[in-house]
Design a protein around this motif. Structure first.
Motif, short mmCIF file in Angstrom:
data_model
loop_
_atom_site.label_atom_id
_atom_site.label_comp_id
_atom_site.label_asym_id
_atom_site.label_seq_id
_atom_site.Cartn_x
_atom_site.Cartn_y
_atom_site.Cartn_z
N ILE A 27 31.88 25.32 36.64
CA ILE A 27 32.56 26.50 37.19
C ILE A 27 32.35 27.70 36.25
O ILE A 27 32.14 28.83 36.70
CB ILE A 27 34.06 26.22 37.38
N TRP A 28 32.42 27.45 34.96
CA TRP A 28 32.22 28.52 33.98
C TRP A 28 30.84 29.15 34.13
O TRP A 28 30.68 30.37 34.07
CB TRP A 28 32.40 27.97 32.56
N ASP A 29 29.82 28.31 34.35
CA ASP A 29 28.44 28.79 34.42
C ASP A 29 28.04 29.28 35.81
O ASP A 29 26.96 29.86 35.97
CB ASP A 29 27.48 27.66 34.00
N ALA A 30 28.85 29.03 36.80
CA ALA A 30 28.48 29.37 38.18
C ALA A 30 28.37 30.88 38.36
O ALA A 30 29.12 31.66 37.76
CB ALA A 30 29.52 28.80 39.16
N SER A 31 27.46 31.28 39.21
CA SER A 31 27.35 32.69 39.57
C SER A 31 28.51 33.07 40.49
O SER A 31 29.19 32.19 41.05
CB SER A 31 26.03 32.95 40.30
N GLU A 32 28.73 34.36 40.65
CA GLU A 32 29.80 34.79 41.56
C GLU A 32 29.50 34.34 42.99
O GLU A 32 30.43 34.05 43.76
CB GLU A 32 29.99 36.30 41.47
N GLU A 34 28.01 31.56 43.82
CA GLU A 34 28.36 30.15 43.87
C GLU A 34 29.88 29.97 43.94
O GLU A 34 30.38 29.08 44.64
CB GLU A 34 27.79 29.42 42.65
N ILE A 35 30.61 30.80 43.22
CA ILE A 35 32.07 30.75 43.28
C ILE A 35 32.54 31.07 44.70
O ILE A 35 33.43 30.40 45.25
CB ILE A 35 32.70 31.73 42.28
N ASP A 36 31.94 32.07 45.33
CA ASP A 36 32.31 32.41 46.71
C ASP A 36 32.04 31.24 47.66
O ASP A 36 32.81 31.00 48.59
CB ASP A 36 31.53 33.64 47.18
N ARG A 37 30.97 30.50 47.41
CA ARG A 37 30.67 29.36 48.28
C ARG A 37 31.71 28.25 48.10
O ARG A 37 32.09 27.58 49.08
CB ARG A 37 29.26 28.83 47.98
N ILE A 38 32.17 28.05 46.87
CA ILE A 38 33.23 27.06 46.64
C ILE A 38 34.50 27.47 47.38
O ILE A 38 35.12 26.65 48.08
CB ILE A 38 33.51 26.92 45.13
N ILE A 101 47.10 27.24 47.40
CA ILE A 101 46.08 26.46 46.68
C ILE A 101 46.01 25.04 47.26
O ILE A 101 44.94 24.53 47.57
CB ILE A 101 46.41 26.41 45.18
N LEU A 102 47.17 24.40 47.41
CA LEU A 102 47.19 23.03 47.92
C LEU A 102 46.76 22.97 49.38
O LEU A 102 46.16 21.97 49.81
CB LEU A 102 48.58 22.43 47.73
N GLU A 103 47.05 24.00 50.14
CA GLU A 103 46.58 24.03 51.53
C GLU A 103 45.05 24.04 51.58
O GLU A 103 44.44 23.43 52.47
CB GLU A 103 47.16 25.25 52.24
N GLY A 104 44.43 24.70 50.61
CA GLY A 104 42.98 24.68 50.52
C GLY A 104 42.45 23.27 50.26
O GLY A 104 41.47 22.84 50.87
N VAL A 105 43.12 22.54 49.36
CA VAL A 105 42.71 21.16 49.09
C VAL A 105 42.92 20.29 50.33
O VAL A 105 42.09 19.42 50.64
CB VAL A 105 43.50 20.60 47.88
N ARG A 106 44.01 20.51 51.04
CA ARG A 106 44.25 19.75 52.27
C ARG A 106 43.12 19.98 53.28
O ARG A 106 42.60 19.03 53.87
CB ARG A 106 45.59 20.16 52.90
N ALA A 306 38.82 28.84 42.10
CA ALA A 306 37.77 27.85 42.34
C ALA A 306 37.93 26.67 41.38
O ALA A 306 37.74 25.50 41.77
CB ALA A 306 36.40 28.49 42.19
N ALA A 307 38.28 26.95 40.14
CA ALA A 307 38.43 25.90 39.14
C ALA A 307 39.57 24.95 39.48
O ALA A 307 39.41 23.72 39.39
CB ALA A 307 38.64 26.52 37.75
#
Length: 369
Positions: A27-32, A34-38, A101-106, A306-307
């Motif tokens: 996550i630290w090394d990901a491009s912005e 890639e973060i948007d895709r997550i 946040i938890l709704e996203g995981v669900r 994202a993290a």
């Protein structure tokens, strides 16, 4: 020695060379991009699902709750509060932050065919440190109320077959939640997975001012750049930046003893380990803000969100891998009870031979009605 650590370009940021550390390094090394895709995988941002049918145990027909649990018996329990977060923010900020946040995981686990269950927040009015006392808009529950509410929430969930309970915290009363989990075990001696997670601390590295275009510029404290950035990403319509005010606390001791909200400096004390060394909120920061929310930008919140989404997913997956649905850690290695004693209580609720946890004989010296 270097084989145990994953280094970054920032001297304060290192990660362990294990599954958690490697995930964080990615996550630290990901491009912005890639973060948007997550974030898109978890459908972040989305409208709150607190009242949406089928998203929480309490908003789902019971037969569907049982069907979901048989595929995935983990339950996430979000905990927030009602607290003054400045004129620009809503007092339910902590609750909406952790639930979304938890709704996203669900949503993510639902796409995998093993949707995790969410329980409605048991504490819409949380506990607080002393220095919050007297602030209008902040509603404070006694510590005993906080602990007992969580203990009996856990007991009821366990009785319903949810024996892997992860409490995800979004407020400054962590010591009360930790105490509740310990008291729950001392009182009932039940097998299962029981955890409290302070989600900001879990991904503290991503709140560090790292000098990047998408990173924070100030350290996380309260209702500040960090919290307001997350709020702008997750529920922007509850925030009004036209009235934002910055404010700073007042300390009576030299800096270096007490850490900030997510312990970025590894100082001797966590922020919650004392009182009297700094002015109370009403005296020093009646604005309800400690920091610079005027610097907030939803872009700065994307990487930490994202993290935590990816970390919670990793935790979820590893728990289910170790203990598939319907199983728990070894009774006699994790409690003082016997496997034979627990057999009827671990059956599917209402199946033949099942016993309710409320029939379980108490043992040990720690008991309370």
């Amino acid at each position: 020695m270097s084989e145990k650590w994953l280094l970054t370009e920032h001297p304060a940021i290192i990660f362990e060379d294990n599954a958690v550390g490697r995930l964080k390094k990615q996550i630290w090394d990901a491009s912005e991009e890639e973060i948007d895709r997550i974030l898109a995988e978890y459908e972040i941002p989305s409208e709150s699902e607190l009242g949406k049918p089928g998203c929480y145990i309490q908003t789902t027909p019971r037969y569907k709750v049982i069907e979901k649990r048989k595929k995935n018996d983990i339950v996430f329990v979000p905990v927030g509060c009602t607290e003054n977060h400045g004129l620009h923010a809503n007092s339910g900020l902590d609750t909406f932050m952790v639930t979304q946040i938890l709704e996203g995981v669900r949503r993510y686990t639902a796409k995998q065919g093993r949707e995790v269950s969410l329980a409605l927040p048991p504490l819409n009015y949380g506990g607080h440190p002393y220095h919050h006392v007297g602030m209008p808009g902040t509603i404070i529950m006694p510590e005993e109320v906080v602990k007992e509410t969580l203990i009996y929430t856990m007991l009821g969930l366990w009785n319903d077959g949810f024996r892997k309970i992860i409490i995800v915290n979004n407020h400054g009363h962590l010591w009360m939640l930790e105490s509740a989990v310990q008291e729950f075990m001392k009182r009932y001696h039940l097998p299962g997975i029981f955890q409290v997670l302070d989600w900001h601390r879990a991904v503290r590295e991503f709140f560090y001012p790292a000098g990047r275009p998408d990173s924070m510029e100030t350290h996380f404290v309260h209702a500040d750049e960090a919290e307001t950035s997350v709020a702008l990403l997750l529920f922007k319509d509850m925030i009004d930046m036209s009235v934002v005010e910055d404010a700073e606390g007042e300390s009576f001791l030299p800096d270096g003893h007490f850490d900030k909200a997510v312990d970025p400096f590894r100082r001797p004390h966590r922020w919650s380990e004392g009182e009297g060394h700094a002015a109370i909120e009403r005296a020093a920061t009646p604005q309800g803000v400690v920091g610079k929310p005027s610097l907030a930008d939803p872009r700065k919140a994307k990487r930490p969100i994202a993290a935590i989404l990816k970390y919670l997913t990793l935790l979820h997956d590893q728990i289910l891998e170790a203990f598939p649905p319907g199983t728990v850690p070894p009774v006699e290695k994790t409690t003082l009870r016997t496997a034979k004693e627990m057999e009827p209580f671990l059956k599917e609720p209402l199946s033949e031979g099942w016993k309710s946890v409320y029939e379980l004989p108490p043992i040990g010296v720690f008991t309370k009605l």
